[in-house]
Design a protein around this motif. Structure first.
Motif, PDB file in Angstrom:
ATOM      1  N   HIS A   1       0.854  -1.191   0.000  1.00 15.53           N
ATOM      2  CA  HIS A   1       0.000   0.000   0.000  1.00 15.53           C
ATOM      3  C   HIS A   1       0.890   1.242   0.000  1.00 15.53           C
ATOM      4  N   VAL A   2       0.730   2.108  -0.974  1.00 15.37           N
ATOM      5  CA  VAL A   2       1.479   3.363  -1.030  1.00 15.37           C
ATOM      6  C   VAL A   2       0.586   4.433  -0.413  1.00 15.37           C
ATOM      7  N   VAL A   3       0.965   4.908   0.764  1.00  9.69           N
ATOM      8  CA  VAL A   3       0.072   5.709   1.601  1.00  9.69           C
ATOM      9  C   VAL A   3       0.551   7.159   1.692  1.00  9.69           C
ATOM     10  N   ALA A   4      -0.307   8.092   1.319  1.00 12.69           N
ATOM     11  CA  ALA A   4      -0.012   9.518   1.472  1.00 12.69           C
ATOM     12  C   ALA A   4      -0.294   9.948   2.910  1.00 12.69           C
ATOM     13  N   THR A   5       0.602  10.751   3.464  1.00 15.03           N
ATOM     14  CA  THR A   5       0.443  11.263   4.827  1.00 15.03           C
ATOM     15  C   THR A   5       0.466  12.791   4.803  1.00 15.03           C
ATOM     16  N   PRO A   6       0.037  13.449   5.883  1.00 14.25           N
ATOM     17  CA  PRO A   6      -0.057  14.920   5.872  1.00 14.25           C
ATOM     18  C   PRO A   6       1.265  15.606   5.545  1.00 14.25           C
TER      19      PRO A   6
ATOM     20  N   GLY B   1      -4.799  17.111  10.426  1.00 13.14           N
ATOM     21  CA  GLY B   1      -6.195  16.908  10.060  1.00 13.14           C
ATOM     22  C   GLY B   1      -6.398  16.459   8.628  1.00 13.14           C
ATOM     23  N   ASP B   2      -5.345  16.535   7.817  1.00 14.32           N
ATOM     24  CA  ASP B   2      -5.470  16.135   6.417  1.00 14.32           C
ATOM     25  C   ASP B   2      -5.303  14.632   6.209  1.00 14.32           C
ATOM     26  N   VAL B   3      -4.971  13.887   7.243  1.00 12.23           N
ATOM     27  CA  VAL B   3      -4.830  12.445   7.083  1.00 12.23           C
ATOM     28  C   VAL B   3      -6.210  11.842   6.862  1.00 12.23           C
ATOM     29  N   SER B   4      -6.315  10.902   5.935  1.00 14.62           N
ATOM     30  CA  SER B   4      -7.618  10.318   5.626  1.00 14.62           C
ATOM     31  C   SER B   4      -7.936   9.161   6.563  1.00 14.62           C
ATOM     32  N   ALA B   5      -9.229   8.889   6.699  1.00 17.64           N
ATOM     33  CA  ALA B   5      -9.655   7.756   7.524  1.00 17.64           C
ATOM     34  C   ALA B   5      -9.104   6.455   6.956  1.00 17.64           C
ATOM     35  N   ARG B   6      -9.037   6.366   5.629  1.00 18.14           N
ATOM     36  CA  ARG B   6      -8.528   5.141   5.009  1.00 18.14           C
ATOM     37  C   ARG B   6      -7.033   4.982   5.273  1.00 18.14           C
ATOM     38  N   ALA B   7      -6.290   6.087   5.239  1.00 16.04           N
ATOM     39  CA  ALA B   7      -4.861   6.000   5.541  1.00 16.04           C
ATOM     40  C   ALA B   7      -4.650   5.475   6.960  1.00 16.04           C
ATOM     41  N   CYS B   8      -5.438   5.984   7.905  1.00 13.55           N
ATOM     42  CA  CYS B   8      -5.333   5.498   9.285  1.00 13.55           C
ATOM     43  C   CYS B   8      -5.673   4.014   9.375  1.00 13.55           C
ATOM     44  N   GLU B   9      -6.709   3.615   8.662  1.00 12.26           N
ATOM     45  CA  GLU B   9      -7.139   2.211   8.687  1.00 12.26           C
ATOM     46  C   GLU B   9      -6.039   1.298   8.141  1.00 12.26           C
ATOM     47  N   ILE B  10      -5.431   1.692   7.022  1.00 13.75           N
ATOM     48  CA  ILE B  10      -4.387   0.858   6.414  1.00 13.75           C
ATOM     49  C   ILE B  10      -3.156   0.811   7.309  1.00 13.75           C
ATOM     50  N   LEU B  11      -2.724   1.950   7.819  1.00 16.13           N
ATOM     51  CA  LEU B  11      -1.525   1.987   8.651  1.00 16.13           C
ATOM     52  C   LEU B  11      -1.704   1.165   9.927  1.00 16.13           C
ATOM     53  N   ALA B  12      -2.935   1.117  10.417  1.00 17.33           N
ATOM     54  CA  ALA B  12      -3.200   0.351  11.634  1.00 17.33           C
ATOM     55  C   ALA B  12      -3.312  -1.148  11.368  1.00 17.33           C
ATOM     56  N   SER B  13      -3.565  -1.529  10.123  1.00 20.28           N
ATOM     57  CA  SER B  13      -3.852  -2.941   9.838  1.00 20.28           C
ATOM     58  C   SER B  13      -2.701  -3.691   9.170  1.00 20.28           C
ATOM     59  N   VAL B  14      -1.753  -2.971   8.546  1.00 22.33           N
ATOM     60  CA  VAL B  14      -0.693  -3.677   7.817  1.00 22.33           C
ATOM     61  C   VAL B  14       0.282  -4.337   8.790  1.00 22.33           C
TER      62      VAL B  14
END
Length: 288
Positions: free
Chosen positions: A9-14, A19-32
């Motif tokens: 997963h290539v994940v963009a961060t703020p 506040g610009d971090v997406s809910a999906r980014a948080c979900e992926i970072l927490a699950s990988v």
């Protein structure tokens, strides 16, 4: 061997504002299972602020090739891996290209988790043309190579986008003024999404004078957006009226519908049949 399919997963961060971090980014970072980070210390701070526990491994420009084999072994075992940079979208003037290419070649999915990008953010607020742009990234730090690179870009018909650090921004603006001319329109976008975010659009001469007069304006991280060269040749369609107006003008001059259709189609790229139907409705054909 796991039955799971390994994924990258290539994940963009703020780029500044958390506040610009997406809910999906948080979900992926927490699950990988693993997070490959350009700077593990920086990314660990981000994860802590998000309340995420992650298994971090460094991946930067000096060790990327060494890390690829390890990450491929994780993917082969069915593990999921996230790739993050220090800020923004990975691979944009950041490491990761070789890893992504290797994962594709090995047949594992590469998935995007899009989000913040200083390049797109700056383009959206600079007030300069955005229909076509050329992303250069960081210019060479040394004066000679920097000037030569700017000379190669001087006639570009597209908006130019550069990244720069505060300690070099005055020297870069001076070089741009010398090569592009002081009248060239440009924008300085500084500290995007952060407390002291500043954007100013003006001529290169005026922008240089502004930053030289205010020491606060040479602090932080910069995106420099430079407008297209006025000396660059315009595309044919950019200098022409709309096709309907062309059809009307040619028919008013007595050109027949078939000839009008051929001329307008050649100039605009539209289909001859489409233009002919409009031309035929604007008076009787007098010429073939």
């Amino acid at each position: 061997m796991s039955n799971r399919t390994g994924q990258l997963h290539v994940v963009a961060t703020p780029i500044g504002n958390l506040g610009d971090v997406s809910a999906r980014a948080c979900e992926i970072l927490a699950s990988v299972d693993h997070i490959a980070a350009e700077d593990t210390r920086h990314s660990r701070q981000l994860l802590q602020r998000l309340g995420i526990q992650g298994a971090l491994v460094s991946l930067h420009e000096h060790n990327e090739m060494d890390r690829i084999e390890r990450i491929l072994s994780w993917l082969e075992a069915g593990a999921s891996v996230a790739l993050v940079s220090d800020a923004g979208t990975p691979l944009i003037s950041d490491p990761g290209y070789r890893l992504v290419r290797a994962v594709h070649a090995a047949g594992y999915p590469v998935l995007t988790v899009p989000g913040p990008s200083s390049v797109i953010a700056a383009l959206s607020i600079a007030g300069l043309p955005t229909d076509r742009f050329f992303y250069e990234g960081f210019l060479p730090a040394r004066a000679g190579p920097r000037r030569r690179r700017l000379e190669a870009l001087a006639g570009c018909a597209h908006t130019l986008v550069f990244l720069e650090a505060g300690r070099r921004v005055v020297a870069t603006l001076e070089a741009m003024k010398a090569v592009f001319g002081g009248a060239r329109e440009a924008a300085i976008c500084r500290e995007l999404t952060k407390r002291f975010e500043t954007t100013r659009t003006d001529s290169l001469s005026a922008l240089l004078e502004w930053v030289q007069a205010d020491s606060d304006q040479v602090r932080g991280e910069f995106v420099l957006v430079v407008g297209p060269s006025s000396q660059a040749p315009l595309s044919t369609t950019a200098a022409l009226p709309a096709s309907d107006e062309l059809v009307h003008m040619l028919r008013q001059e007595g050109l027949g519908a078939k000839s009008t259709a051929r001329v307008v189609a050649r100039l605009t790229g539209e289909s001859i049949n489409s233009v002919y139907r409009r031309a035929a409705g604007q008076g009787s054909e007098t010429h073939g």
